[in-house]
Write a protein that holds these residues in place. Structure first.
Motif, PDB file in Angstrom:
ATOM      1  N   LEU A 115       0.927  -1.312   0.199  1.00 43.34           N
ATOM      2  CA  LEU A 115       0.026  -0.010  -0.038  1.00 43.34           C
ATOM      3  C   LEU A 115       0.974   1.069  -0.467  1.00 43.34           C
ATOM      4  N   PHE A 116       2.314   1.417   1.060  1.00 39.48           N
ATOM      5  CA  PHE A 116       3.129   2.493   0.471  1.00 39.48           C
ATOM      6  C   PHE A 116       3.914   3.152  -0.438  1.00 39.48           C
ATOM      7  N   ALA A 159       1.095   4.276  -3.172  1.00 39.67           N
ATOM      8  CA  ALA A 159       0.762   5.176  -3.123  1.00 39.67           C
ATOM      9  C   ALA A 159       1.705   6.310  -3.156  1.00 39.67           C
ATOM     10  N   ALA A 182       2.050   6.402  -6.931  1.00 43.59           N
ATOM     11  CA  ALA A 182       1.287   7.675  -7.331  1.00 43.59           C
ATOM     12  C   ALA A 182       1.873   8.883  -7.253  1.00 43.59           C
ATOM     13  N   LEU A 183       1.963   9.242  -5.757  1.00 48.34           N
ATOM     14  CA  LEU A 183       1.828  10.599  -5.986  1.00 48.34           C
ATOM     15  C   LEU A 183       3.489  11.032  -7.030  1.00 48.34           C
ATOM     16  N   SER A 242       6.195  -2.652  -5.250  1.00 47.99           N
ATOM     17  CA  SER A 242       4.544  -2.177  -4.835  1.00 47.99           C
ATOM     18  C   SER A 242       4.153  -3.836  -5.115  1.00 47.99           C
TER      19      SER A 242
END
Length: 65
Positions: free
Chosen positions: A16-17, A20, A23-24, A45
């Motif tokens: 998850l980390f 994210a 994506a950022l 990931s």
């Protein structure tokens, strides 16, 4: 260290980390540096995600060992 990294809560956190962050990074950082950072974090990931999938070692197609 291997038993710690293969624990399910650690794999969920990594999945998850890093997803994210990937994506950022793709949105926040311009150019080739942003793309490469997003790809690298995305690969980490995906690796953690594949670690969450239960393995089927030792079974045949009929479900017998």
């Amino acid at each position: 260290m291997k038993s710690f990294l293969s624990a399910r809560p650690v794999l969920w956190f990594l999945f998850l980390f890093n997803g994210a962050v990937a994506a950022l990074r793709a949105v926040a950082v311009d150019g080739a540096q942003g793309v490469m950072a997003a790809v690298g974090m995305g690969l980490v990931s995906l690796g953690a995600g594949f670690g969450l999938v239960p393995s089927r070692r030792g079974t045949t197609q009929l479900g017998r060992a």
